[in-house]
Enzyme design. Sequence first.
Site, PDB file in Angstrom:
ATOM      1  CG  LEU A   1      -1.943   1.135   1.276  1.00  0.00           C
ATOM      2  CD1 LEU A   1      -2.857   1.138   0.067  1.00  0.00           C
ATOM      3  CD2 LEU A   1      -2.763   1.037   2.563  1.00  0.00           C
ATOM      4  N   GLY A   2       1.865   1.314   0.871  1.00  0.00           N
ATOM      5  CA  GLY A   2       2.731   2.490   0.904  1.00  0.00           C
ATOM      6  C   GLY A   2       3.438   2.716  -0.410  1.00  0.00           C
ATOM      7  CG  ASP A   3       6.342  -0.016  -2.036  1.00  0.00           C
ATOM      8  OD1 ASP A   3       7.367   0.643  -2.222  1.00  0.00           O
ATOM      9  OD2 ASP A   3       6.287  -0.995  -1.275  1.00  0.00           O
ATOM     10  CG  ASN A   4       0.658   0.026  -5.405  1.00  0.00           C
ATOM     11  OD1 ASN A   4       0.720   0.137  -6.624  1.00  0.00           O
ATOM     12  ND2 ASN A   4       0.909  -1.110  -4.787  1.00  0.00           N
TER      13      ASN A   4
ATOM     14  CB  ALA B   1       3.467   4.101  -7.417  1.00  0.00           C
TER      15      ALA B   1
END
Length: 406
Positions: free
Chosen positions: A176-179, A182
């Site tokens: 979730l944090g990555d997306n 992004a």
Amino acid sequence: MSGQDITQGATQRGPLHGVRVIDCSTVFAGPAAAAYLADFGAEVLKIEHPNGDHARFFEPVHHDVSLWSKLVNRNKASITLNLSTDEGQALFRLLAADADVVVENFRPGTLERWNIGYERLAAANPRLVMLRVTAFGQTGPYAARPGYGTLAEAMSGMAQLIGYPDRPPLLPPLALGDNIGAITGAFAVTAALLNRERTGAGQAIDLSLVEPLLAVLGIQTLVKDATGQTLERQGNRVQHLAPRGAWKTRDERWISVTVGNDNTFRSLANAIGQPDLVDDPRFCSNRARLAHVDEIEDILAEWFGAQSHRDAIETLERHNVSCAPLYDAEQLLDDPQFRSREAFVRLADDELGEVLLPNVIARFSATQGSIRFAGKPKGADNRRVFVEQLGLTSDELQALTERGVV
């Protein structure tokens, strides 16, 4: 499984058509940002180490192919290049001289050590925009720390708010944090490109994965500063409205309901056959419902527990109550709303035969984006880029391959 027909990928030009992006980032946040740009028409070149990007080794794997790589590297050309070598750096500078955007997520100082930092590249290409993604940012006492989106979810306060008060905090079960980072990164790049149209100059973008989550969770620090209170884990509840949660039906399925105001509570009360609840002093306002959240949740649990899933959904929808089923992947793919909007696209794929990917995240009326193909095999475009574009001979490409540069 869903019955979507295989498509060959749309051919219309997206709003970012003509924007050339080099993605030399690894794993998720950087590659996903580049993928969102590619979805809307940017020409994205994925550069990975000759041994392969880490995402190629992540589970789940199907027929020895990582499904993560198929997803996060969609719509991208693929080449291999060892950026830690002098020859690899020289080739990278040639590619960057003709690019609009570079996306990277190495630790701060790594590209500078490899002689391909922003200042070096911008000297030859002053219109270049570089997105630099790290866990904690390019500056500050934590800048040199290694990090993943999981650490951002932990440090931002997100994990502390997920779960039940009598149980440990929970990390999200997905990147979730990555997306979120992004999507933030793709937005920042388009903002920088718009500014370049006005000024003619590119710039570097310093994106910390923690800070978009701080914005998403901004109410927690606002509340702490204004009132001294710390938000706590509440399971499916929230502190600003009630009722809000998920309830189990007689046939062991779940339905989510959110009551956003007194009018929607009236609709809910009518739907469950208890219109007098709106005049009950425990439930007559949002503040009152929050003070008596246990009581209203018990009333809803009893009603849902006596209904089948189908009957409950039909009753709630008939009374215009905001509700939704809790889906698993199979149910999601079979939903008529998502089918009608083609929320997923099935594509032919050289490695897997076919793949099913989510469609673009926003629909444009004139310059629609598209999902054209899934992530390619490692180095699929080496010959086209190095020989046809950069002018190397076949013998030179072979020699670079043998030396581990390509």
